[in-house]
Design a protein around this motif. Structure first.
Motif, PDB file in Angstrom:
ATOM      1  N   TRP A  73       0.814  -1.207   0.000  1.00 41.73           N
ATOM      2  CA  TRP A  73       0.000   0.000   0.000  1.00 41.73           C
ATOM      3  C   TRP A  73       0.856   1.270   0.000  1.00 41.73           C
ATOM      4  CZ3 TRP A  73      -4.112  -1.651   4.192  1.00 41.73           C
ATOM      5  CH2 TRP A  73      -4.946  -2.636   3.638  1.00 41.73           C
ATOM      6  N   LEU A 111      -7.842   0.142   4.780  1.00 44.91           N
ATOM      7  CA  LEU A 111      -7.380   1.489   4.474  1.00 44.91           C
ATOM      8  C   LEU A 111      -8.543   2.214   3.818  1.00 44.91           C
ATOM      9  CD1 LEU A 111      -5.106   3.518   4.470  1.00 44.91           C
ATOM     10  CD2 LEU A 111      -4.325   2.531   2.304  1.00 44.91           C
ATOM     11  N   GLU A 145      -7.665   6.434   1.642  1.00 42.93           N
ATOM     12  CA  GLU A 145      -6.275   6.877   1.766  1.00 42.93           C
ATOM     13  C   GLU A 145      -6.094   7.869   2.905  1.00 42.93           C
ATOM     14  OE1 GLU A 145      -4.230   7.941  -1.822  1.00 42.93           O
ATOM     15  OE2 GLU A 145      -5.602   6.757  -3.029  1.00 42.93           O
ATOM     16  N   GLU A 146      -6.955   7.765   3.918  1.00 41.50           N
ATOM     17  CA  GLU A 146      -6.906   8.702   5.042  1.00 41.50           C
ATOM     18  C   GLU A 146      -6.706   8.012   6.379  1.00 41.50           C
ATOM     19  OE1 GLU A 146     -10.567  10.829   4.880  1.00 41.50           O
ATOM     20  OE2 GLU A 146     -10.046  11.856   3.020  1.00 41.50           O
ATOM     21  N   TRP A 176      -3.491   7.975   7.948  1.00 35.06           N
ATOM     22  CA  TRP A 176      -2.633   7.464   6.891  1.00 35.06           C
ATOM     23  C   TRP A 176      -2.102   8.641   6.097  1.00 35.06           C
ATOM     24  CZ3 TRP A 176      -0.671   2.769   5.960  1.00 35.06           C
ATOM     25  CH2 TRP A 176      -0.116   2.493   4.695  1.00 35.06           C
ATOM     26  N   THR A 219       0.913   8.084   0.184  1.00 36.41           N
ATOM     27  CA  THR A 219       0.214   7.936  -1.082  1.00 36.41           C
ATOM     28  C   THR A 219       0.122   6.455  -1.399  1.00 36.41           C
ATOM     29  OG1 THR A 219       1.060  10.040  -1.845  1.00 36.41           O
ATOM     30  CG2 THR A 219       0.206   8.533  -3.513  1.00 36.41           C
ATOM     31  N   VAL A 220      -1.093   5.963  -1.583  1.00 34.66           N
ATOM     32  CA  VAL A 220      -1.319   4.541  -1.791  1.00 34.66           C
ATOM     33  C   VAL A 220      -0.892   4.117  -3.177  1.00 34.66           C
ATOM     34  CG1 VAL A 220      -3.072   2.736  -1.863  1.00 34.66           C
ATOM     35  CG2 VAL A 220      -3.207   4.512  -0.125  1.00 34.66           C
ATOM     36  N   THR A 274      -1.206   1.496  -6.302  1.00 30.53           N
ATOM     37  CA  THR A 274      -2.243   0.616  -6.835  1.00 30.53           C
ATOM     38  C   THR A 274      -1.650  -0.444  -7.728  1.00 30.53           C
ATOM     39  OG1 THR A 274      -2.613   2.166  -8.641  1.00 30.53           O
ATOM     40  CG2 THR A 274      -4.065   2.304  -6.713  1.00 30.53           C
TER      41      THR A 274
END
Length: 143
Positions: free
Chosen positions: A32, A72, A75-76, A137, A140-141, A143
């Motif tokens: 992630w 998650l 993304e916060e 969090w 930056t996730v 993908t």
């Protein structure tokens, strides 16, 4: 990007499962986007180690497995939960009894608060409980 991502692993309530839970969480968080060599990653590994150890040590054989959930959201916020089937909820021990053990939940709560998060405990439909840690969090996730 999806509004949330999830990962889950169920492990036997045995001491060897504690490092397995820690490795699983580290792999998922790395996927992630959380670098393994950050203070946040260290904190989360310590939290999962304490929660998994509690699930193994304090269920007195009444929970043959425990489950580690990661969510998650947007993304916060990261939610980390450890579920076992023992009905007894974590309790803070009196100071006199905390000589060799009993400080795990205090440490977990402190670590969560230090990171701007919180600890909650929720019942499961089967009569057990999940100890949840919610943390902000800031990564930056991937993908």
């Amino acid at each position: 990007m999806a509004d949330h991502q999830e990962a889950r692993v169920t492990l036997p309530s045995e001491p060897v499962s504690v490092p397995a839970a820690r490795r699983h969480v580290a792999r998922v968080l790395a996927d992630w986007g959380l670098p393994d060599d950050t203070e946040t990653a260290d904190t989360i590994r310590l939290i999962v180690s304490e929660l998994a150890t509690n699930a193994v040590q304090h269920t007195f054989g009444q929970s043959p497995t425990f489950t580690v959930d990661l969510r998650l959201e947007r993304e916060e916020q990261l939610h980390l939960g450890v579920t076992d089937s023992h009905p007894r909820w974590p309790q803070r021990l009196p100071e006199a009894e905390q000589q060799d053990n009993g400080r795990g939940m205090v440490i977990i709560r402190w670590l969560a608060e230090e990171c701007g998060g919180r600890l909650t405990v929720t019942p499961t439909p089967e009569g057990g409980k999940t100890v949840w840690i919610a943390l902000p969090w800031t990564v930056t996730v991937q993908t």
